[in-house]
Design a protein around this motif. Sequence first.
Motif, PDB file in Angstrom:
ATOM      1  N   SER A 183       0.829  -1.207   0.000  1.00 27.91           N
ATOM      2  CA  SER A 183       0.000   0.000   0.000  1.00 27.91           C
ATOM      3  C   SER A 183       0.862   1.256   0.000  1.00 27.91           C
ATOM      4  O   SER A 183       0.385   2.322  -0.367  1.00 27.91           O
ATOM      5  CB  SER A 183      -0.928  -0.012   1.208  1.00 27.91           C
ATOM      6  N   GLN A 184       2.169   1.134   0.370  1.00 30.85           N
ATOM      7  CA  GLN A 184       3.010   2.341   0.370  1.00 30.85           C
ATOM      8  C   GLN A 184       3.258   2.854  -1.047  1.00 30.85           C
ATOM      9  O   GLN A 184       3.597   4.013  -1.240  1.00 30.85           O
ATOM     10  CB  GLN A 184       4.348   2.066   1.089  1.00 30.85           C
ATOM     11  N   ASP A 185       3.072   1.978  -2.045  1.00 28.92           N
ATOM     12  CA  ASP A 185       3.257   2.427  -3.421  1.00 28.92           C
ATOM     13  C   ASP A 185       2.062   3.232  -3.926  1.00 28.92           C
ATOM     14  O   ASP A 185       2.144   3.940  -4.909  1.00 28.92           O
ATOM     15  CB  ASP A 185       3.477   1.225  -4.352  1.00 28.92           C
ATOM     16  N   PHE A 186       0.923   3.077  -3.232  1.00 33.11           N
ATOM     17  CA  PHE A 186      -0.251   3.851  -3.616  1.00 33.11           C
ATOM     18  C   PHE A 186      -0.213   5.176  -2.855  1.00 33.11           C
ATOM     19  O   PHE A 186       0.533   5.309  -1.884  1.00 33.11           O
ATOM     20  CB  PHE A 186      -1.523   3.058  -3.269  1.00 33.11           C
ATOM     21  N   PRO A 187      -1.006   6.158  -3.262  1.00 38.11           N
ATOM     22  CA  PRO A 187      -1.029   7.419  -2.515  1.00 38.11           C
ATOM     23  C   PRO A 187      -1.370   7.148  -1.059  1.00 38.11           C
ATOM     24  O   PRO A 187      -2.331   6.437  -0.776  1.00 38.11           O
ATOM     25  CB  PRO A 187      -2.147   8.221  -3.197  1.00 38.11           C
ATOM     26  N   ASP A 188      -0.552   7.675  -0.108  1.00 34.46           N
ATOM     27  CA  ASP A 188      -0.836   7.334   1.291  1.00 34.46           C
ATOM     28  C   ASP A 188      -0.948   8.572   2.176  1.00 34.46           C
ATOM     29  O   ASP A 188      -0.884   8.459   3.399  1.00 34.46           O
ATOM     30  CB  ASP A 188       0.208   6.369   1.841  1.00 34.46           C
ATOM     31  N   GLY A 189      -1.109   9.751   1.592  1.00 32.80           N
ATOM     32  CA  GLY A 189      -1.267  10.955   2.413  1.00 32.80           C
ATOM     33  C   GLY A 189      -2.678  11.055   2.965  1.00 32.80           C
ATOM     34  O   GLY A 189      -3.546  10.236   2.690  1.00 32.80           O
ATOM     35  N   VAL A 190      -2.887  12.067   3.801  1.00 31.23           N
ATOM     36  CA  VAL A 190      -4.208  12.297   4.374  1.00 31.23           C
ATOM     37  C   VAL A 190      -4.581  13.754   4.149  1.00 31.23           C
ATOM     38  O   VAL A 190      -3.759  14.645   4.336  1.00 31.23           O
ATOM     39  CB  VAL A 190      -4.222  11.985   5.881  1.00 31.23           C
ATOM     40  N   ILE A 191      -5.791  13.989   3.683  1.00 27.77           N
ATOM     41  CA  ILE A 191      -6.262  15.364   3.492  1.00 27.77           C
ATOM     42  C   ILE A 191      -7.185  15.708   4.641  1.00 27.77           C
ATOM     43  O   ILE A 191      -8.112  14.950   4.955  1.00 27.77           O
ATOM     44  CB  ILE A 191      -7.003  15.490   2.153  1.00 27.77           C
ATOM     45  N   ASN A 192      -6.926  16.848   5.306  1.00 22.93           N
ATOM     46  CA  ASN A 192      -7.769  17.261   6.412  1.00 22.93           C
ATOM     47  C   ASN A 192      -8.805  18.264   5.930  1.00 22.93           C
ATOM     48  O   ASN A 192      -8.474  19.278   5.338  1.00 22.93           O
ATOM     49  CB  ASN A 192      -6.925  17.901   7.522  1.00 22.93           C
ATOM     50  N   LEU A 193     -10.046  17.957   6.183  1.00 25.33           N
ATOM     51  CA  LEU A 193     -11.136  18.868   5.854  1.00 25.33           C
ATOM     52  C   LEU A 193     -11.877  19.138   7.153  1.00 25.33           C
ATOM     53  O   LEU A 193     -12.734  18.361   7.552  1.00 25.33           O
ATOM     54  CB  LEU A 193     -12.099  18.254   4.837  1.00 25.33           C
ATOM     55  N   GLY A 194     -11.510  20.210   7.849  1.00 28.25           N
ATOM     56  CA  GLY A 194     -12.138  20.460   9.140  1.00 28.25           C
ATOM     57  C   GLY A 194     -11.828  19.321  10.089  1.00 28.25           C
ATOM     58  O   GLY A 194     -10.663  18.957  10.283  1.00 28.25           O
TER      59      GLY A 194
END
Lengths: 291, 300
Positions: A121-132
Amino acid sequence: MLQQTINGIALGATYALLGLGVTLIWGVLRVMNFAFGQFITWGAFGCLVAIEDGVPIWLSVLIGMAVGGLLAVVVDATVIAYMRRRRSSEFALVVATIGVSYLLSSIAQDRTDSQIRPFPSQDFPDGVINLGSVQIPELQLMSLAIAAVMMVGLALWLNTTKSGRALRTVSWSVSTAELLGVRSRSIFAIAVFISGALAAIAGICIFAETATISYSSGDALLVVAFAVIVLGGMGSVAGAVIGGLILGLAQVYTTAYISNTFSQAVGYIVILLILIVRPSGIFGSQEEQRV
Amino acid sequence: MFNWLDPYSQFVGVSLLVNVLLVLSLFVAFQCGVLSLASVGFAADGAFTAALLNMKEGWSPALSIAAGALAAGLLALVFGRLILHLRGIYLALGSFALGQVCVLVIADLSFTGGNQGIIGIPTSVGLTTAAVVVVVVCALLQILHQSRTGRALRAMRLDDRVAAGVGVNTPAYRAWAFAASGVIAGLAGALGAFSTVTISPGQYDFTLLVQILAMAMIGGAYHWSGGVIAALVIGIIQQDLGQVAPLVQGLLYGGLLVVVMMLLPEGIVDRRGIRWIRGHLPGSRGTRQAIAALQSAGGQ
């Protein structure tokens, strides 16, 4: 709650892809394919092998889809086409696909030594987007985007292109379609390939989330796929999408608020309840055969 | 009765006979056109009911086994009412879900031991008991086969609308056939539980379903003997192969299932086969005709 709802929608979108895969074969070929779970497993393993060989991620995903699709075509061209020609009974077809599924699963079990493998799974996008207050992992966004692209693409194909119209004609009546000059065999092959490819991409999205894969991973998702189309109505494209979202939400809520082990049973319970209460599903048309 | 066999062979024999019963449970429903994939779940139900009654309530093994079979039959009767209005593929799917829910519920409850299951069940079922049960079930099935009801059930498999048209009460027959399938599956599970010391929900899985299904389909839906022969032959072959790789098992069961469905969708024992055998038995009309033809040919 909002966080869970977003998780549920992301999961539901991939479930919808599974449902679309099964509904496509059912709508065109009238076959309940129990080997569908193997297209998920084998497609995802194809992707995994490609990633491990250093192939770029987007190409690996495409390779996985091709593996799933080709496997589906091979199964259809050998077993199912032969039985269709012999006009085998519905039961015989179901039982034969159960046999195919077991066969393919034991080959996968043999090749992987029954081990659970890590899915990179590290090869896939692994960031996190914060929305509120809500956090959306990029992986979920990727799944959602893939599901949306696939659904829009499928809808455009079915409704605007010549081969898509041919597919809808074949699903309505094979003999009429052939009279009008449609090559039903190549249309069957296209539908089966797309179904297998959808299985593979849905599997890849889900295994990237769980970060593991084993030879039996696809079997659990087969139940999900069946639950989705029973919920949405067999052969209905809109039903598969709505059914997938409902099931995804139901499963996420059960895991969060009831128990983790119970969420396995959600798929089966949904199948049972819908078949008891409304066998045609939410969007299905009434068929004389089913009740 | 089976003292000349060593204990291991006796144990293997019991598990073979348990499989025979499971195949018969599928056959009972399939002979009237109901493809029930719930038998494995009913077997789990019978096994856990019997084991719990014996270990927690102190019931005797015989009574527990009977209670296990009845519990599974009751479950089939109740849920049969709910799903038997479905036809064809929907019924297969509904019964599959029903069987799986049975197993998952057992795995989720605490008094059934959860995923670990139950350990330390007294081994009170030997090969003799199992053989007697199988023989009794087969005898009952033969009586059914020769009866009016048996003919009605077979007519329903060929075309249930025509059967209903000539006065067969098809919904009732389907319900009772499904319940009987539950009883036999529960019996199989309970007998299995009292011969293996330990049971867990995990053993009633998809693999077991595929194995039973392969045997039942090879046996065909016309006569119970087909399923019995298939279960015994496949079971003995697998015993001879010993502990094999999953690949071999997959080829054996999966491959057999596919090939049989493609080439012999009616199974090995069907009407034509039985007529052919009858026609060629010594003393039968077919044989007499053949002998007469040979003699007249020789006389010329």
